[in-house]
Motif scaffolding. Structure first.
Motif, mmCIF file in Angstrom:
data_model
loop_
_atom_site.group_PDB
_atom_site.id
_atom_site.type_symbol
_atom_site.label_atom_id
_atom_site.label_comp_id
_atom_site.label_asym_id
_atom_site.label_seq_id
_atom_site.Cartn_x
_atom_site.Cartn_y
_atom_site.Cartn_z
ATOM 1 N N LEU A 3 1.117 56.273 48.563
ATOM 2 C CA LEU A 3 2.180 56.890 49.769
ATOM 3 C C LEU A 3 2.652 55.663 50.508
ATOM 4 O O LEU A 3 3.589 55.769 51.121
ATOM 5 N N ALA A 4 1.979 54.457 50.784
ATOM 6 C CA ALA A 4 2.333 53.305 51.277
ATOM 7 C C ALA A 4 3.950 52.879 50.698
ATOM 8 O O ALA A 4 4.633 52.633 51.247
ATOM 9 N N LEU A 5 3.796 52.829 49.346
ATOM 10 C CA LEU A 5 4.941 52.634 48.661
ATOM 11 C C LEU A 5 6.177 53.551 49.052
ATOM 12 O O LEU A 5 7.434 53.318 49.076
ATOM 13 N N ALA A 61 7.021 53.662 41.229
ATOM 14 C CA ALA A 61 5.716 52.946 41.707
ATOM 15 C C ALA A 61 4.881 53.882 42.711
ATOM 16 O O ALA A 61 3.726 53.700 42.306
ATOM 17 N N GLY A 62 5.491 54.227 43.686
ATOM 18 C CA GLY A 62 4.618 55.125 44.435
ATOM 19 C C GLY A 62 3.894 56.237 43.804
ATOM 20 O O GLY A 62 2.552 56.317 44.035
ATOM 21 N N LEU A 112 -2.590 55.634 38.453
ATOM 22 C CA LEU A 112 -3.787 54.731 38.886
ATOM 23 C C LEU A 112 -4.787 55.246 40.073
ATOM 24 O O LEU A 112 -5.709 54.406 40.471
ATOM 25 N N ARG A 113 -4.569 56.436 40.311
ATOM 26 C CA ARG A 113 -5.387 57.234 41.476
ATOM 27 C C ARG A 113 -5.626 56.438 42.367
ATOM 28 O O ARG A 113 -7.054 56.398 42.947
ATOM 29 N N MET A 114 -4.473 55.859 43.057
ATOM 30 C CA MET A 114 -4.698 55.170 44.500
ATOM 31 C C MET A 114 -3.707 55.843 45.314
ATOM 32 O O MET A 114 -2.705 55.263 45.645
#
Length: 192
Positions: A34-36, A19-20, A27-29
């Motif tokens: 990074l949070a994941l 997912a990360g 998804l270019r997020m």
């Protein structure tokens, strides 16, 4: 219960990692990705707390508690390297980054690489030993902790075997075939 939790943590590790990386590159997020990825150590904290609670509630110390300590140690010793390796491949495949530099295959460069990987195993064994010793002190009953004590030997036996394999690269370094460099091509391009 502990074995199921170990399996859940391992599955959770790969789910969070996928997912990360998906959030970072597909998804270019990048911040969400990074949070994941930064949530992964929480899985080990959950396993550690659950193991401690299991012992506190009177569970007989057994192989599952030792396995949990080894799993946490392995993740501490090798988790970051695994995430970094997969991140490099995902960045290349989905983010347009250059291909990651492969590990050296020959000579002393390969021996140094194997030494670094073995250092991760040493860290893992040390963390597992520390957790097992804390559990032994926590249980505080010598007649009930023989299983936990034996897992310390398992951790160091694994580190010793891995150390012998790593040492073999120093003692008998593989030679590159004629016409092939000992250093990966990507490193040669960077040096020029």
């Amino acid at each position: 219960m502990i074995v199921a939790l170990i399996a859940a943590c391992e599955i959770g590790f790969w789910v969070l990692l996928a997912a990360g990386l998906a959030f970072r590159y597909l998804l270019r997020m990048p911040r969400t990705g990074l949070a994941l990825l930064l949530c992964e150590p929480l899985l080990e904290v959950v396993l550690l707390v659950a193991t401690a609670l299991d012992l506190k509630n009177g569970a007989e110390p057994n192989w599952t508690h030792g396995l949990a300590a080894l799993y946490i140690g392995y993740t501490v010793g090798h988790g970051h390297r695994t995430v970094k390796w997969l991140d490099g491949h995902a960045a290349h495949r989905f983010g347009g980054a250059p291909p990651p530099v492969p590990p050296p295959r020959y000579g002393m460069a390969r021996a140094r690489h194997e030494g670094k990987v073995w250092a991760g195993t040493l860290v893992g064994a040390a963390v597992a030993t520390a957790l097992l010793q804390l559990a032994i002190w926590y249980v505080d009953d010598p007649s009930r902790v023989t299983s936990l004590e034996s897992w310390r030997y398992v951790a160091w036996r694994a580190a010793g075997i891995h150390g012998l394999v790593a040492l073999s690269y120093w003692v008998w370094p593989r030679k590159a075939p004629a016409g092939e460099s000992e250093v990966p091509l990507e490193k040669e391009r960077v040096r020029r």
